[in-house]
Every structure is written in structure tokens, then in C-alpha cells.
Design a protein around this motif. Structure first.
Motif, PDB file in Angstrom:
ATOM      1  N   LEU A 309      42.160  46.965  31.418  1.00 44.19           N
ATOM      2  CA  LEU A 309      43.484  47.013  31.519  1.00 44.19           C
ATOM      3  C   LEU A 309      44.151  45.920  32.053  1.00 44.19           C
ATOM      4  O   LEU A 309      45.311  45.574  31.664  1.00 44.19           O
ATOM      5  N   TYR A 310      43.709  45.411  33.256  1.00 43.77           N
ATOM      6  CA  TYR A 310      44.078  44.360  33.922  1.00 43.77           C
ATOM      7  C   TYR A 310      44.061  42.952  33.095  1.00 43.77           C
ATOM      8  O   TYR A 310      45.126  42.243  33.287  1.00 43.77           O
ATOM      9  N   VAL A 311      42.996  42.795  32.107  1.00 43.67           N
ATOM     10  CA  VAL A 311      42.870  41.793  31.679  1.00 43.67           C
ATOM     11  C   VAL A 311      43.984  41.791  30.377  1.00 43.67           C
ATOM     12  O   VAL A 311      44.853  40.783  29.989  1.00 43.67           O
ATOM     13  N   LYS A 312      44.160  43.039  29.753  1.00 45.24           N
ATOM     14  CA  LYS A 312      45.460  42.947  28.705  1.00 45.24           C
ATOM     15  C   LYS A 312      46.653  42.775  29.193  1.00 45.24           C
ATOM     16  O   LYS A 312      47.676  42.238  28.599  1.00 45.24           O
ATOM     17  N   VAL A 313      46.822  43.376  30.650  1.00 44.63           N
ATOM     18  CA  VAL A 313      47.997  43.296  31.214  1.00 44.63           C
ATOM     19  C   VAL A 313      48.513  41.781  31.381  1.00 44.63           C
ATOM     20  O   VAL A 313      49.494  41.141  31.456  1.00 44.63           O
ATOM     21  N   PHE A 314      47.535  40.938  31.959  1.00 46.01           N
ATOM     22  CA  PHE A 314      47.535  39.822  31.995  1.00 46.01           C
ATOM     23  C   PHE A 314      47.955  38.862  30.814  1.00 46.01           C
ATOM     24  O   PHE A 314      48.984  37.961  30.858  1.00 46.01           O
ATOM     25  N   PHE A 315      47.347  39.080  29.606  1.00 44.15           N
ATOM     26  CA  PHE A 315      47.790  38.411  28.593  1.00 44.15           C
ATOM     27  C   PHE A 315      48.953  38.849  27.990  1.00 44.15           C
ATOM     28  O   PHE A 315      49.830  38.058  27.515  1.00 44.15           O
TER      29      PHE A 315
END
Length: 345
Positions: A309-315
Motif C-alpha cells: 500500500l505504501y509503495v503504491k501511495v508513493f508512486f
């Protein structure tokens, strides 16, 4: 560091327009940019970065199964247990769909009033310490403890079903908030400070030309070899966020959720007992989970789900910033080319 450089560049650009008169339609372009990007940045910075991770941290991917008790005496006693419901926060899309289904677009900003109050309160208390010259390492723990009550209330509002109560009516008892979250709050403060000092310390150790706060309008003169140093500093900041801030946030959020009032329903599957670790206060227990159990009860699959989730939010955040910059820079150049010096016809 990169935010400081961007601020310096903005001030330089602002200074370069001094003595020039922009065309009247420039304000229309600026207004259109605000109307387009302000809601998007608000959703990304609040909903995606705060609300959705909180739900993912609290959700139990495998809540205990149970057999529903029938009030009909003639009902078949061999009622099969209910099958486990799908994980709500299994993906960003499913999380968004579940939250949006509650009350439409307003659900995306659930708890926002409490969040604003929390932010303003922290800023006000911190400004008092700054005015008296109190060091940050001393001031921030005190600020965190001072807002323990509204912070816990925000977590409760985010994870629970809509309520007619105002956010200040949802504040848990101050004593319980302090007893339960004092140590996790200190851990969060320590993690935040380390995530700030570690990249800055690495940059100083590598001998990078850093932005000077005493000369905010002066852009550092970077050398060619500063490129790989900047990458190392950026990676160290990301590593600190992943290995320090996120784990401390997981512990704090789960401790806060553990003393959610029993009469309040949640919008995601949630094991209130945390595997039997929470003993209700009514039977002599503390009524909340401790820091160690909060960490141990967060399963490996939950960690994987949260990191994804954090990776997707980062991108998504990166893409939004890139899109806004890609649009604003050409607009700035076009406006500047159509501006004239003050006093010219």
C-alpha cells in the motif's frame, strides 16, 4: 533537502518577476490550477497517506470464525461457521471502494475535522516551545503527549462506522490515552527525529554542499559528484521511513485501536481482543494492548499488504507531483513571456 532547494528556486523565480506586471488572465490560470490540483493533493496527502494505511494497520486478515446463534429453538443446531470475509485493504482499489461506499466522497475525508484540530494543536503547542528556545528533542515528546487524546480519537473515528457525535465527543479518557500510548508516542517521536537526522548526518559525512537555513535565498553550488551522494541520502531517508517510522506507526495505531469503545463498530474486520491479549478493564484488565503484543500481533501477511500500500501511495504521490510540475512550468514560462515591465505600455 530537496524541499529546501525547491523553496529557494521558487523564491528566486518570484524575485525575478519583481518589477513586472503579469497579464490579467494569469490569475485565471492560477485559479484553474488550484481548483484542479488542490483536491487531488488533499486526497493523496490525507486519504491515501493517512486514512488508508490506518485501516490496513488495524484490519485483521483472518478474524476468528464463529457460529451465529439462532433465536429460533427449532433451528438446525448444525449451522456452519461463517466463511472469512475478503480482506478490505488487500489492494488500494478495494480499500477505496469500501471507504467510498460508506458515504460517497465525504468518506474520503473521514476524521478530517479531528485531524485539523490535532495539527493546529500541535503547531500551537510547538510554537510556544520555539518561542522559549526549548530544544526540539525536548519539545516534541511533550507535544506528542499533549495531543495523545485527540490523536487516539482520530484513529477511532477513521476505523469506526459513521457517528452523529462530534469529534471532541469521541475523545477517550485522557488518563487512559496517556497510559496506553505514552511509550508508543515516544517511539514515534524518536523514529521521526532519527529519520530526519540520519539523512542529514549522512550528507554532512559525505561532504555535500547543503542548503543553509541562515541564507535561505542562496542555492548551494553542487558538484558533479554530488549526484550519487544525493541518491545515497535519498535512499537513507526512504530506509529510515520504512524501518523506523512505519513500524513505530503500526505499534501506535494498534495500541490506539485496542481501546476503541466496545459499542462502536468498525468498517474493517477487527479482532478487539488481539488474540486474547486485551483484557477488558471491567474484569480487572488494562483494557488495551501493550507495545510488544501490538508488534507481535501484526502478521507477516499484514506487513506485506501494508508495504504494498505504501509503495503504491508513493508512486501515486510522485506521479501527481510530476504532473503538476510538468503543467505549471510551461504555464510559468508562457506567463513570463507575456509579462511586461511596470510602467510600459
Amino acid at each position: 533537502m530537496y524541499h529546501d532547494i525547491a523553496t529557494t528556486l521558487y523564491k528566486r523565480g518570484e524575485a525575478s518577476m519583481t518589477g513586472y506586471e503579469m497579464p490579467q488572465w494569469a490569475w485565471v490560470i492560477a485559479l484553474v490550477n488550484i481548483v484542479i490540483f488542490a483536491p487531488l493533493f488533499l486526497i493523496v496527502s490525507y486519504t491515501f497517506q493517512h486514512v488508508y494505511p490506518t485501516l490496513a494497520i488495524v484490519e485483521d486478515p483472518s478474524p476468528p470464525a464463529y457460529n451465529p446463534i439462532s433465536l429460533n429453538e427449532d433451528a438446525n443446531a448444525d449451522v456452519p461457521a461463517e466463511s472469512a470475509a475478503p480482506v478490505v485493504t488487500s489492494s488500494l482499489r478495494s480499500t477505496h471502494r469500501a471507504v467510498y461506499a460508506i458515504a460517497g466522497w465525504r468518506s474520503l475525508f473521514r476524521g478530517y475535522a479531528c485531524y485539523l484540530f490535532l495539527t493546529i494543536a500541535m503547531g500551537f503547542i510547538a510554537s510556544i516551545f520555539v518561542a522559549f528556545g526549548v530544544p526540539q528533542l525536548i519539545a516534541m515528546p511533550i507535544v506528542a503527549l499533549a495531543v495523545a487524546q485527540p490523536y487516539a480519537a482520530w484513529t477511532h473515528i477513521v476505523i469506526s462506522a459513521p457517528s452523529t457525535q462530534s469529534f471532541w465527543q469521541r475523545f477517550p479518557p485522557f488518563k487512559r490515552s496517556i497510559e496506553a500510548t505514552a511509550v508508543p508516542l515516544m517511539l514515534c517521536v524518536l523514529a521521526t527525529e532519527l529519520s530526519t537526522f540520519l539523512p542529514a548526518g549522512l550528507a554532512a559525512l559525505l561532504g555535500m554542499n547543503m542548503w543553509n537555513r541562515n541564507e535561505p535565498n542562496t542555492l548551494p553550488q553542487y558538484q558533479s559528484h554530488d549526484a550519487w551522494k544525493g541518491i545515497l541520502v535519498l535512499l537513507s531517508g526512504l530506509a529510515a521511513h520504512v524501518f523506523l517510522i512505519i513500524p513505530s506507526q503500526v505499534i501506535l495505531t494498534r495500541v490506539q485501536a485496542s481501546f476503541l469503545p466496545e459499542d462502536i463498530d468498525t468498517i474493517v474486520p477487527f479482532d478487539r481482543s488481539f488474540g486474547g491479549k486485551v483484557v477488558p478493564a471491567i474484569v480487572g484488565g488494562k483494557g488495551y494492548i501493550n507495545m510488544i503484543d501490538a508488534w507481535k500481533s501484526f502478521s507477516r501477511t499484514s506487513w506485506i499488504r501494508l508495504v504494498k500500500l505504501y509503495v503504491k501511495v508513493f508512486f501515486i504521490t510522485f506521479a501527481l507531483v510530476f504532473a503538476s510540475v510538468a503543467l505549471v512550468i510551461p504555464e510559468y514560462i508562457f506567463i513570463a513571456s507575456n509579462s511586461r515591465k511596470t510602467g510600459e505600455l
